[in-house]
Design a protein around this motif. Sequence first.
Motif, PDB file in Angstrom:
ATOM      1  N   THR A 456       0.696  -1.214  -0.212  1.00  0.00           N
ATOM      2  CA  THR A 456      -0.066  -0.071   0.237  1.00  0.00           C
ATOM      3  C   THR A 456       0.947   1.155  -0.005  1.00  0.00           C
ATOM      4  O   THR A 456       2.075   1.169   0.056  1.00  0.00           O
ATOM      5  CB  THR A 456      -0.811  -0.035   1.091  1.00  0.00           C
ATOM      6  OG1 THR A 456      -0.093   0.083   2.348  1.00  0.00           O
ATOM      7  CG2 THR A 456      -1.878  -1.191   1.098  1.00  0.00           C
ATOM      8  N   ARG A 458       0.788   3.530   2.148  1.00  0.00           N
ATOM      9  CA  ARG A 458       1.312   3.595   3.500  1.00  0.00           C
ATOM     10  C   ARG A 458       2.620   2.855   3.765  1.00  0.00           C
ATOM     11  O   ARG A 458       3.538   3.501   4.310  1.00  0.00           O
ATOM     12  CB  ARG A 458       0.276   3.195   4.479  1.00  0.00           C
ATOM     13  CG  ARG A 458       0.784   3.426   6.161  1.00  0.00           C
ATOM     14  CD  ARG A 458      -0.342   2.993   7.284  1.00  0.00           C
ATOM     15  NE  ARG A 458      -1.617   3.555   6.735  1.00  0.00           N
ATOM     16  CZ  ARG A 458      -2.228   4.494   7.036  1.00  0.00           C
ATOM     17  NH1 ARG A 458      -1.461   5.448   7.928  1.00  0.00           N
ATOM     18  NH2 ARG A 458      -3.471   4.764   6.771  1.00  0.00           N
ATOM     19  N   GLU A 459       2.680   1.588   3.368  1.00  0.00           N
ATOM     20  CA  GLU A 459       3.706   0.766   3.215  1.00  0.00           C
ATOM     21  C   GLU A 459       4.841   1.321   2.562  1.00  0.00           C
ATOM     22  O   GLU A 459       6.159   1.186   2.761  1.00  0.00           O
ATOM     23  CB  GLU A 459       3.334  -0.642   2.901  1.00  0.00           C
ATOM     24  CG  GLU A 459       2.493  -1.341   3.849  1.00  0.00           C
ATOM     25  CD  GLU A 459       1.978  -2.624   3.404  1.00  0.00           C
ATOM     26  OE1 GLU A 459       1.710  -3.439   4.373  1.00  0.00           O
ATOM     27  OE2 GLU A 459       1.970  -2.814   2.070  1.00  0.00           O
ATOM     28  N   ASP A 472      -2.483   9.453   9.314  1.00  0.00           N
ATOM     29  CA  ASP A 472      -2.774   9.875   7.842  1.00  0.00           C
ATOM     30  C   ASP A 472      -2.237  11.441   7.655  1.00  0.00           C
ATOM     31  O   ASP A 472      -1.743  11.812   6.645  1.00  0.00           O
ATOM     32  CB  ASP A 472      -4.204   9.788   7.277  1.00  0.00           C
ATOM     33  CG  ASP A 472      -4.685   8.321   7.294  1.00  0.00           C
ATOM     34  OD1 ASP A 472      -3.822   7.492   7.540  1.00  0.00           O
ATOM     35  OD2 ASP A 472      -5.716   8.280   7.011  1.00  0.00           O
ATOM     36  N   ASP A 495      -4.031   3.076   2.275  1.00  0.00           N
ATOM     37  CA  ASP A 495      -4.151   1.485   2.553  1.00  0.00           C
ATOM     38  C   ASP A 495      -4.517   0.980   1.171  1.00  0.00           C
ATOM     39  O   ASP A 495      -5.139  -0.186   1.059  1.00  0.00           O
ATOM     40  CB  ASP A 495      -5.099   1.140   3.853  1.00  0.00           C
ATOM     41  CG  ASP A 495      -4.554   1.734   4.862  1.00  0.00           C
ATOM     42  OD1 ASP A 495      -3.420   1.614   5.110  1.00  0.00           O
ATOM     43  OD2 ASP A 495      -5.288   2.463   5.609  1.00  0.00           O
ATOM     44  N   THR A 496      -4.458   1.763   0.142  1.00  0.00           N
ATOM     45  CA  THR A 496      -4.729   0.836  -1.318  1.00  0.00           C
ATOM     46  C   THR A 496      -3.431   0.479  -1.959  1.00  0.00           C
ATOM     47  O   THR A 496      -2.377   1.001  -2.046  1.00  0.00           O
ATOM     48  CB  THR A 496      -5.420   2.104  -2.190  1.00  0.00           C
ATOM     49  OG1 THR A 496      -6.629   2.521  -1.703  1.00  0.00           O
ATOM     50  CG2 THR A 496      -5.541   1.468  -3.551  1.00  0.00           C
ATOM     51  N   GLU A 497      -3.564  -0.825  -2.253  1.00  0.00           N
ATOM     52  CA  GLU A 497      -2.542  -1.314  -3.026  1.00  0.00           C
ATOM     53  C   GLU A 497      -2.477  -1.467  -4.476  1.00  0.00           C
ATOM     54  O   GLU A 497      -3.856  -2.042  -5.169  1.00  0.00           O
ATOM     55  CB  GLU A 497      -2.376  -2.838  -2.660  1.00  0.00           C
ATOM     56  CG  GLU A 497      -1.074  -3.681  -3.241  1.00  0.00           C
ATOM     57  CD  GLU A 497      -0.780  -4.977  -2.635  1.00  0.00           C
ATOM     58  OE1 GLU A 497      -0.050  -5.707  -2.893  1.00  0.00           O
ATOM     59  OE2 GLU A 497      -1.311  -5.058  -1.220  1.00  0.00           O
TER      60      GLU A 497
END
Length: 672
Positions: A456, A458-459, A472, A495-497
């Motif tokens: 994602t 975030r990652e 966020d 949090d979207t991949e």
Amino acid sequence: MQAQVLRNQTLKDTTSPLSAFNRFWENVRAIAGPYWYPTEPGDRAFSDVIRTWAMLILLILLIIALVGVAAFNTFISNYLVNVIIEEKDITKFTQTLSIYGVSLLCVTFLVGFSKFVRKKIALDWYKWLNNRTLSKYLSKRAYYRINFKSDLDNPDQRIAQEIEPVTSNALSFSATFLEKVLEMTAFLVIVWSISQQIAIVMLVYTVIGNLIAIYLTQELNKINQEELELKAEYNYSLNHVRNHAESIAFFQGEKQESNIIHRRFNNLLKNIERKINWERGKEIFNRGYQAIIQIFPFLVLGPLYINGEIDFGQVGQASLATGLFANAMADLISEFGTSGRFSSYVERLSDFSDALEEVTKQPKNVSTIKIIEENHLAFENVTLQTPNYEQVIVEDLSLSVQPGEGLLIVGPSGRGKSSLLRAIAGLWNAGTGRLVRPPLEEVLFLPQRPYIILGTLREQLLYPNTSRQMTDAELKEVLQQVNLQNLLSRVDGFDTEVPWENILSIGEQQRLAFARLLVTHPSFTILDEATSALDLENEGRLYQQLQETKTTFISVGHRESLFDYHQWVLELSQDSSWRLVTVQDYRTQKAIATIPSTNPEIKIDDSSQDKSLIPSETTTVTGLSHKEMNELTDYSVTTIRSKASKGETITNRDGITYRYDKNTKVLKWVRV
């Protein structure tokens, strides 16, 4: 092609059946030993080993029970036929038929349950072997070092596609071999009790059949080995197109890529056609072998029954036993045929495992750079070489980077700028001297081609410490700082991949990498042309933020703008020499060197430079003609003229660099 050479060598080595079998057995022991017979601490838990052996014993008992019930069924069949034809007793018929039905039902359940247990053992073995191989692949940077082994192809395919067949085929072959050998023995004993003549013929026939099967299997083994390697080459060519799709599109190289892919695919097709032809012969042999052995009992027992020497049930039992014997033999031959593919998987996995161990071993009798972990960065008389010790990159390098300062590494392409960064990271350690650096946990590396993980947004920002907790709002502020504030409008939150490498340009990826720097606040940062795809405005903003973090950083780059953000310049030369100067002195020297000269003999006086950093001496540069440059280099006069017109430099055989002075009063090659 290297793969072709290896394939030819493999086929050459397998010409000796005994040596091939010995090598195959050693490979099997190397793969299976740590799972079934762990000898080193930490290989497997004792409880896991006991559970595995218990399941194996259960499988063996199920196979023995299955063969026993199948043999028992031949006697029930014999008795049932006699009851129907000779005794004609409906009560006995009903009782016998019930027993026969129950025994057939037992066979059904035993077959299903034995296959279930076999597959469970294979799955557990596959899970362990895959985790063990992955652990070796990802430990001690073996995944990186193994790329320098030119004789090993497609490690990703070996892990993803060639581990599971090893375990499943091993259990399938072992279980089938045990089952069919027991069946053949049981049915041979049954036939012996009826007719010793038939039993002897079956035994001789079995030996001959096995010899023919071994010959067919040996050739199929070679074909299967080629098929695995050709499939790997074909798969790699497709992955290559996917990984370099944009470059191919820019060059309009679809036709050339298509030719490469089709050439590898055609090689695979030829191998498959050859395999089909050999399998056709093997199938004809199997069917013919089975048919002959089923007819033979009738040739011998038919006349005996007609003469009243045996009853009809014995004829049926002998026919059934020989038929089952033939089926067992056919299944066994078929397993030997598929064992060729199994041996290919075993060989490739064993080679891969050996390669992983080899690349992680510390070379003996060679010098390596000693790494000391302290809270600063320094080279102490470091001579760095390529991993194969064939070339010296930099010699006797000594310098120290003070906390909060910036060091810029410059020099001609291919002179080892990035190699110094690899030495800092511990990837390359061939050479001598001492390298003092902080623990790698405190160092962040930003390569020219940013590493974009599968995960994602975030990652992406938190990598490599993805367990860090940030809100966020904090992450949005970081995106704002690297001019990626519009990125959130293109995806559905942090949090979207998505396939980031496809939706982000190289410049955006470089800014995303800088965002990681602002998130992690490392004590030391290494940048390998990390802003090469950015405009000067974005580059300046990012370097200013880097300076504000008070981190110590080392950069590799060619842009003039980078001098504004560093205090020191390390210049690497063609002859493995180096010099360390302040940015101000380096700019001064460069400005003097680029002033057009009115004399073919140019003198540069370095007396104004800091004596503690570089030697103060006067360098005399003599102008040379194209012909004289031709004698000092390996370039033709035509190439030298072309480089002169383009303003390119030339390095002679002694490592001295020249540029062409286009001043109308000079028109000579002058030493830089």
